[in-house]
Design a protein around this motif. Sequence first.
Motif, PDB file in Angstrom:
ATOM      1  N   GLY A  52       0.818  -1.212   0.000  1.00  0.00           N
ATOM      2  CA  GLY A  52       0.000   0.000   0.000  1.00  0.00           C
ATOM      3  C   GLY A  52       0.848   1.258   0.000  1.00  0.00           C
ATOM      4  N   ARG A  53       0.274   2.326  -0.514  1.00  0.00           N
ATOM      5  CA  ARG A  53       0.964   3.617  -0.558  1.00  0.00           C
ATOM      6  C   ARG A  53       1.211   4.114   0.869  1.00  0.00           C
ATOM      7  N   LEU A  54       2.409   4.597   1.129  1.00  0.00           N
ATOM      8  CA  LEU A  54       2.741   5.119   2.447  1.00  0.00           C
ATOM      9  C   LEU A  54       2.053   6.463   2.661  1.00  0.00           C
ATOM     10  N   PHE A  59       3.145   9.059   4.028  1.00  0.00           N
ATOM     11  CA  PHE A  59       4.103  10.158   4.165  1.00  0.00           C
ATOM     12  C   PHE A  59       5.092  10.088   3.001  1.00  0.00           C
ATOM     13  N   PRO A  60       5.710  11.228   2.635  1.00  0.00           N
ATOM     14  CA  PRO A  60       6.711  11.214   1.556  1.00  0.00           C
ATOM     15  C   PRO A  60       7.893  10.335   1.939  1.00  0.00           C
ATOM     16  N   SER A  61       8.471   9.680   0.947  1.00  0.00           N
ATOM     17  CA  SER A  61       9.601   8.802   1.234  1.00  0.00           C
ATOM     18  C   SER A  61      10.500   8.671   0.027  1.00  0.00           C
ATOM     19  N   ILE A  62      11.738   8.304   0.325  1.00  0.00           N
ATOM     20  CA  ILE A  62      12.738   7.966  -0.689  1.00  0.00           C
ATOM     21  C   ILE A  62      13.159   6.528  -0.450  1.00  0.00           C
ATOM     22  N   VAL A  63      13.149   5.720  -1.495  1.00  0.00           N
ATOM     23  CA  VAL A  63      13.769   4.409  -1.454  1.00  0.00           C
ATOM     24  C   VAL A  63      15.129   4.536  -2.143  1.00  0.00           C
ATOM     25  N   ALA A  64      16.197   4.339  -1.367  1.00  0.00           N
ATOM     26  CA  ALA A  64      17.552   4.367  -1.891  1.00  0.00           C
ATOM     27  C   ALA A  64      17.947   2.929  -2.196  1.00  0.00           C
ATOM     28  N   ALA A  65      18.030   2.603  -3.478  1.00  0.00           N
ATOM     29  CA  ALA A  65      18.212   1.208  -3.894  1.00  0.00           C
ATOM     30  C   ALA A  65      19.582   0.971  -4.513  1.00  0.00           C
ATOM     31  N   SER A  66      20.186  -0.124  -4.104  1.00  0.00           N
ATOM     32  CA  SER A  66      21.475  -0.550  -4.627  1.00  0.00           C
ATOM     33  C   SER A  66      21.282  -1.389  -5.892  1.00  0.00           C
ATOM     34  N   THR A  67      22.223  -1.268  -6.816  1.00  0.00           N
ATOM     35  CA  THR A  67      22.175  -2.095  -8.027  1.00  0.00           C
ATOM     36  C   THR A  67      22.816  -3.468  -7.814  1.00  0.00           C
ATOM     37  N   THR A  68      23.464  -3.664  -6.649  1.00  0.00           N
ATOM     38  CA  THR A  68      24.171  -4.931  -6.396  1.00  0.00           C
ATOM     39  C   THR A  68      23.850  -5.483  -5.006  1.00  0.00           C
ATOM     40  N   ASP A  69      22.626  -5.296  -4.568  1.00  0.00           N
ATOM     41  CA  ASP A  69      22.234  -5.719  -3.225  1.00  0.00           C
ATOM     42  C   ASP A  69      21.941  -7.220  -3.209  1.00  0.00           C
ATOM     43  N   PRO A  70      22.674  -8.004  -2.396  1.00  0.00           N
ATOM     44  CA  PRO A  70      22.399  -9.437  -2.340  1.00  0.00           C
ATOM     45  C   PRO A  70      21.078  -9.771  -1.643  1.00  0.00           C
ATOM     46  N   ARG A  85      15.384  -4.349  -9.347  1.00  0.00           N
ATOM     47  CA  ARG A  85      14.029  -4.389  -9.894  1.00  0.00           C
ATOM     48  C   ARG A  85      12.980  -4.567  -8.794  1.00  0.00           C
ATOM     49  N   ARG A  86      13.253  -5.447  -7.843  1.00  0.00           N
ATOM     50  CA  ARG A  86      12.317  -5.659  -6.737  1.00  0.00           C
ATOM     51  C   ARG A  86      12.218  -4.397  -5.858  1.00  0.00           C
ATOM     52  N   ALA A  87      13.353  -3.763  -5.579  1.00  0.00           N
ATOM     53  CA  ALA A  87      13.331  -2.538  -4.787  1.00  0.00           C
ATOM     54  C   ALA A  87      12.558  -1.434  -5.509  1.00  0.00           C
ATOM     55  N   ALA A  88      12.740  -1.362  -6.817  1.00  0.00           N
ATOM     56  CA  ALA A  88      12.005  -0.359  -7.600  1.00  0.00           C
ATOM     57  C   ALA A  88      10.502  -0.621  -7.543  1.00  0.00           C
ATOM     58  N   GLY A  89      10.114  -1.884  -7.575  1.00  0.00           N
ATOM     59  CA  GLY A  89       8.702  -2.227  -7.476  1.00  0.00           C
ATOM     60  C   GLY A  89       8.120  -1.841  -6.122  1.00  0.00           C
ATOM     61  N   MET A  90       8.906  -2.042  -5.072  1.00  0.00           N
ATOM     62  CA  MET A  90       8.461  -1.621  -3.746  1.00  0.00           C
ATOM     63  C   MET A  90       8.264  -0.110  -3.712  1.00  0.00           C
ATOM     64  N   ALA A  91       9.243   0.617  -4.233  1.00  0.00           N
ATOM     65  CA  ALA A  91       9.155   2.082  -4.246  1.00  0.00           C
ATOM     66  C   ALA A  91       7.891   2.539  -4.962  1.00  0.00           C
ATOM     67  N   GLU A  92       7.602   1.921  -6.086  1.00  0.00           N
ATOM     68  CA  GLU A  92       6.407   2.303  -6.843  1.00  0.00           C
ATOM     69  C   GLU A  92       5.143   2.033  -6.030  1.00  0.00           C
ATOM     70  N   SER A  93       5.076   0.870  -5.402  1.00  0.00           N
ATOM     71  CA  SER A  93       3.900   0.515  -4.601  1.00  0.00           C
ATOM     72  C   SER A  93       3.701   1.473  -3.436  1.00  0.00           C
ATOM     73  N   TRP A  94       4.800   1.883  -2.813  1.00  0.00           N
ATOM     74  CA  TRP A  94       4.724   2.736  -1.628  1.00  0.00           C
ATOM     75  C   TRP A  94       4.554   4.215  -1.966  1.00  0.00           C
ATOM     76  N   GLY A  95       4.650   4.570  -3.258  1.00  0.00           N
ATOM     77  CA  GLY A  95       4.586   5.973  -3.640  1.00  0.00           C
ATOM     78  C   GLY A  95       5.868   6.724  -3.313  1.00  0.00           C
ATOM     79  N   SER A  96       6.978   5.989  -3.231  1.00  0.00           N
ATOM     80  CA  SER A  96       8.275   6.577  -2.861  1.00  0.00           C
ATOM     81  C   SER A  96       9.032   7.046  -4.098  1.00  0.00           C
ATOM     82  N   ARG A  97       9.887   8.034  -3.909  1.00  0.00           N
ATOM     83  CA  ARG A  97      10.841   8.398  -4.961  1.00  0.00           C
ATOM     84  C   ARG A  97      11.976   7.383  -4.929  1.00  0.00           C
TER      85      ARG A  97
END
Length: 197
Positions: A124-126, A128-139, A144-156
Amino acid sequence: MYDPAEPTIVIVPGLRDHVPEHWQTLLAERLNKVRTVPPLECDKLSLASRIAALDAVLADIDGPVVLVAHSAGVMITVHWAQHYQRPVRAALLATPADLETPLPSGYPTAQELEAGGWNPIPRGRLPFPSIVAASTTDPLASYRRAAGMAESWGSRLVDIGDVGHLNPASGYGDWPRAQELLDDLVATTATGVEAVR
């Protein structure tokens, strides 16, 4: 000088709690108004206990709050936001751990996370405003999964590059970008101007 409009920064650690050389710990040492969610003495894999610990810290703070969460701390934050209405000015959500996919060796198993109540990840959309800071090499989560979370939460979504899981095992330590993103969030949520990506 005390400024009642200055937000209190609340640090929400991941499952490893307090690591002295972690960027969250180092950031907290430099901040004027800061609280850190304390480590649990028992039920360390209980999401409900983690949410209650975060809520207890927030209930003890008057005035505006900005959350700074990392890894499973991001999941604690988004689960908390589904259940509580306490106003939050903004949140920096760094390298969210994808607890719906198997984690590397040394981390909790899918069965342990399921027993602790961690899944599914809220989509669900959060509120409050938020930023998801996502790594390109996160184990612990693909970009892609982090970007999907950001989109779902309404985060930048902010691409922070090749930083692994942004923890001491990945070579961090101090992470100056945290202060930059935090300053951006605080400034833009205070003025209502959309933050620069």
